[in-house]
Design an enzyme around this catalytic site. Structure first.
Site, PDB file in Angstrom:
ATOM      1  CG  ASP A   8      -9.001   1.862  11.257  1.00  0.00           C
ATOM      2  OD1 ASP A   8      -9.472   1.972  12.401  1.00  0.00           O
ATOM      3  OD2 ASP A   8      -8.409   0.838  10.865  1.00  0.00           O
ATOM      4  CE  LYS A  86      -8.985  -0.914  13.562  1.00  0.00           C
ATOM      5  NZ  LYS A  86      -7.792  -1.200  12.728  1.00  0.00           N
ATOM      6  CB  CYS A 127     -10.118  -1.871   9.375  1.00  0.00           C
ATOM      7  SG  CYS A 127      -8.432  -2.442   9.722  1.00  0.00           S
TER       8      CYS A 127
HETATM    9  C1  VGL Z   1      -6.232  -1.422   7.444  1.00  0.00           C
HETATM   10  C2  VGL Z   1      -4.711  -2.506   6.116  1.00  0.00           C
HETATM   11  C3  VGL Z   1      -3.829  -2.573   7.153  1.00  0.00           C
HETATM   12  C4  VGL Z   1      -7.578  -0.767   7.567  1.00  0.00           C
HETATM   13  C5  VGL Z   1      -5.365  -1.497   8.503  1.00  0.00           C
HETATM   14  O1  VGL Z   1      -7.755   0.106   8.449  1.00  0.00           O
HETATM   15  O2  VGL Z   1      -8.457  -1.101   6.765  1.00  0.00           O
HETATM   16  N1  VGL Z   1      -5.909  -1.939   6.256  1.00  0.00           N
HETATM   17  N2  VGL Z   1      -4.165  -2.066   8.345  1.00  0.00           N
END
Ligand code: VGL
Ligand code: ZN
Length: 180
Positions: A8, A86, A127
């Site tokens: 991410d 995801k 994540c």
């Molecule tokens: C994430 C909060 C909400 C992440 C994703 O990638 O860590 N954190 N969605």
């Protein structure tokens, strides 16, 4: 066989983004350098629909096909062999890269004979944590690269707590300088 998994590293998790990890962009040069050491590099993207139960907890972020969901512009994407999407469904958070819906990520890694996974990216307390714990539970030797991750820290100390939880689950916590 080793793989680098980049979690991410998207605009919305970097400074100026909708759900920024403070200094989240600092992982980019570390990861760019790390990629040269790996024959297999995979990345995940948080890839949400406009409406999701996830947005009851979080500001809207990483809506698929928007700027916020793109990789950080300085991330070198040339070496990324596959992208795991995801959080795509709207009914769950989908924090772990192994919950990708476009590819069976675990099967992909096992098909490539991967037995050791190195984890980097954003965010340590969500994540990265859920990905690392599910990867170790799937039977891979799992290494979390401490200087290649950053936390959101909604509550102070969340990042450190996440590192403890990953360690307790059996992940190794390492520094990028110590990889050959
Ligand atoms: C994430 C909060 C909400 C992440 C994703 O990638 O860590 N954190 N969605
Ligand atoms: Zn999300």
């Amino acid at each position: 066989m080793e793989a680098l998994l980049i979690v991410d590293v998207q605009n919305d998790f970097c400074p100026g983004g909708a759900l920024a990890a403070p200094n989240g962009d600092e992982v980019v040069p570390v990861i760019n350098k790390l990629m040269d050491k790996f024959k297999l590099v995979v990345a995940s993207k948080d890839w949400h629909p406009e409406e999701s139960v996830h947005f009851e907890k979080w500001p809207k972020h990483c809506i698929k096909n928007t700027h916020g969901a793109e990789f950080h512009p300085d991330l070198n994407t040339d070496k990324i062999d596959n992208i795991f999407l995801k959080g795509t469904e709207g009914e769950d958070d989908g924090y772990s890269a192994l919950e990708a819906t476009n590819v069976d990520a675990e099967e992909f890694l096992k098909d490539k004979k991967v037995n050791r996974v190195y984890i980097s990216g954003l965010t340590t307390d969500y994540c990265v944590k859920d990905t690392a714990i599910s990867v170790v539970n799937a039977g891979f030797d799992t290494y979390v690269i401490e200087d290649a991750i950053r936390a959101v820290n909604v509550n102070p100390g969340d990042g450190e707590q996440a590192i403890r939880q990953m360690k307790d689950a059996g992940c190794h916590i390492v520094k990028s300088d110590n990889l050959n």
